[in-house]
Design an enzyme around this catalytic site. Sequence first.
Site, mmCIF file in Angstrom:
data_model
loop_
_atom_site.group_PDB
_atom_site.id
_atom_site.type_symbol
_atom_site.label_atom_id
_atom_site.label_comp_id
_atom_site.label_asym_id
_atom_site.label_seq_id
_atom_site.Cartn_x
_atom_site.Cartn_y
_atom_site.Cartn_z
ATOM 1 N N HIS A 127 0.786 -1.052 0.018
ATOM 2 C CA HIS A 127 -0.077 0.309 -0.117
ATOM 3 C C HIS A 127 0.977 1.211 0.015
ATOM 4 O O HIS A 127 1.996 1.149 0.447
ATOM 5 C CB HIS A 127 -0.821 -0.178 1.134
ATOM 6 C CG HIS A 127 -2.028 1.018 1.573
ATOM 7 N ND1 HIS A 127 -1.650 2.333 1.682
ATOM 8 C CD2 HIS A 127 -3.135 1.020 1.397
ATOM 9 C CE1 HIS A 127 -2.666 2.974 1.982
ATOM 10 N NE2 HIS A 127 -3.502 2.221 1.650
ATOM 11 N N ASP A 204 3.168 -4.076 8.480
ATOM 12 C CA ASP A 204 1.785 -3.152 8.130
ATOM 13 C C ASP A 204 0.642 -4.305 8.526
ATOM 14 O O ASP A 204 0.367 -5.169 7.462
ATOM 15 C CB ASP A 204 1.739 -2.889 6.630
ATOM 16 C CG ASP A 204 0.733 -2.189 6.354
ATOM 17 O OD1 ASP A 204 -0.320 -2.001 7.039
ATOM 18 O OD2 ASP A 204 0.695 -1.619 5.250
ATOM 19 N N GLN A 207 -4.690 -4.783 7.373
ATOM 20 C CA GLN A 207 -5.498 -5.862 6.820
ATOM 21 C C GLN A 207 -5.428 -7.273 7.470
ATOM 22 O O GLN A 207 -6.398 -7.853 7.269
ATOM 23 C CB GLN A 207 -5.223 -6.289 5.086
ATOM 24 C CG GLN A 207 -5.214 -5.081 4.633
ATOM 25 C CD GLN A 207 -6.779 -4.453 4.275
ATOM 26 O OE1 GLN A 207 -7.766 -5.250 4.602
ATOM 27 N NE2 GLN A 207 -7.069 -3.309 3.818
ATOM 28 N N LYS A 230 -10.478 -0.450 10.266
ATOM 29 C CA LYS A 230 -10.687 -1.777 9.880
ATOM 30 C C LYS A 230 -11.027 -3.132 10.535
ATOM 31 O O LYS A 230 -11.052 -4.179 9.957
ATOM 32 C CB LYS A 230 -9.530 -2.182 8.951
ATOM 33 C CG LYS A 230 -9.135 -1.056 7.920
ATOM 34 C CD LYS A 230 -8.055 -1.380 7.014
ATOM 35 C CE LYS A 230 -7.352 -0.324 6.209
ATOM 36 N NZ LYS A 230 -8.110 0.024 5.027
ATOM 37 N N CYS A 368 -4.293 2.448 -3.578
ATOM 38 C CA CYS A 368 -3.421 2.803 -3.104
ATOM 39 C C CYS A 368 -2.173 1.926 -3.188
ATOM 40 O O CYS A 368 -1.290 1.847 -2.354
ATOM 41 C CB CYS A 368 -3.587 3.151 -1.771
ATOM 42 S SG CYS A 368 -4.910 4.364 -1.168
HETATM 43 N N1 PMP Z 1 -1.513 -0.553 4.648
HETATM 44 C C1 PMP Z 1 -2.574 -1.356 4.424
HETATM 45 C C2 PMP Z 1 -2.320 -2.610 3.801
HETATM 46 C C3 PMP Z 1 -3.867 -1.102 4.088
HETATM 47 O O1 PMP Z 1 -4.753 -1.588 3.347
HETATM 48 C C4 PMP Z 1 -4.352 0.341 4.529
HETATM 49 C C5 PMP Z 1 -5.468 1.090 4.303
HETATM 50 N N2 PMP Z 1 -6.291 0.840 3.055
HETATM 51 C C6 PMP Z 1 -3.127 1.155 4.851
HETATM 52 C C7 PMP Z 1 -2.019 0.690 5.031
HETATM 53 C C8 PMP Z 1 -3.553 2.554 5.498
HETATM 54 O O2 PMP Z 1 -4.424 2.427 6.449
HETATM 55 P P1 PMP Z 1 -5.140 3.885 7.308
HETATM 56 O O3 PMP Z 1 -5.538 4.336 5.961
HETATM 57 O O4 PMP Z 1 -6.014 3.334 7.881
HETATM 58 O O5 PMP Z 1 -3.945 4.688 7.804
#
Ligand code: PMP
Length: 410
Positions: A127, A204, A207, A230, A368
């Site tokens: 991401h 990270d 997910q 999430k 993203c």
């Molecule tokens: N890493 C991953 C794998 C994600 O799916 C996301 C959210 N889509 C993020 C980081 C960022 O999370 P947040 O927007 O809640 O900071």
Amino acid sequence: MTETVTDFDVGAVRAQFPILQRELDGNPLIYLDNAATTQKPQAVIDALVDYYTQCNSNVHRGAHQLSDEATKRFENARKTVANFINAAAVEEVIWTSGTTEGINIIAKGMAQRLKAGDEVLVTQMEHHANLVTWQQACKASGAQLKVVPIDEQGNLSIEAFDQLLSDRTRLLAMPHVSNALGTVNPIVSLTAKAKAKGALVLIDGAQGVAHGDVDVQAIGADFYVFSGHKLFGPTGIGVLWGRKAVLEDWPIWLTGGEMIATVTYEDATWGALPNRLEAGTPNIAGAIGMAAAIDWFQALDINAVKAHEQALLEHALELAKDIPGMRIVGNADNKIGILSFVIEGIHPADIGFLLDRQGIAIRTGDHCAQPLMQRLGVPGTARASFTIYNTLQDVDALFKGLKKAAMMLA
Ligand code: PMP
């Protein structure tokens, strides 16, 4: 609404999510965008309302009962998180605004410590939060960013990982689970390899955290970051878990109230963990809401949850065979309930729009993860992501909707 496929009572779970009763333009809401954010059960909504109606106050500094109560709830929330992820100490749990902020806190500190010749290892499935951040930390410090490739199915290449990991690797930063592909990475074995080279490891967990039983001590990494939203909790709150010995002298990133020990006009000294990394008034309600979400989630049988999500994914994969020109993007050997796909001749944005007209919420675009989309040779995908309150009927509706969309665009 019970299902026969697993012994998981999805009807009882759904009944706890008021938003799932909504209709959109006369269609019942079918929410399949859970990888973007999950819906919130009544228990979380109640915890937020109760906090604001019963004990709203600032924490840690009040000389009155409300402040005491708020502080207790806030610090109990930290304990709930620590128990949930099996942290060795409660002060290893740092409140953040979410995964992105957690990664940035570590990257800011890392940028001060990295130097030319050092390497940071990430993967092709990052991401942007776990890519751009390290890219910039490397640019600022002269370190080199190395990217571990994936295969066509979306599995990380372990062979390439072994080749790219070296004595120069200072940090491995990788996702527990890919948001775009659903791939579950073998984080325990890869963490062990990186630690053996003396590297720090950041996972990270955005997910990963809502799809399994995360045990940070068993994973063995130095940092595990995730977001409340999430995990059936509120937005604007998240957690940076870090190993105490590493966080204790981690460079401070925000200065201000709460994080200091002593201050003069000339200088200041920093407080102890967790406060030294939590300047300013925290998201008190968010932390309490996140703990309520964790309590709610932990009351479920995690194995039944996993089996339910897998049943939804398998059902979707079966139905996908019937859609002409549909290609699943991401077929890793180990994956969660994320179905990324393209349909020949139809732009993902059109799929999203036409499903929305039928009350079905999915996500479309690059998720993203622009470099990942380039690697896979697609402009973007449509993504349906399943969680515990989704039903086989939701999956049926998705495919019925896709057939209708394909017919409309034919
Ligand atoms: N890493 C991953 C794998 C994600 O799916 C996301 C959210 N889509 C993020 C980081 C960022 O999370 P947040 O927007 O809640 O900071």
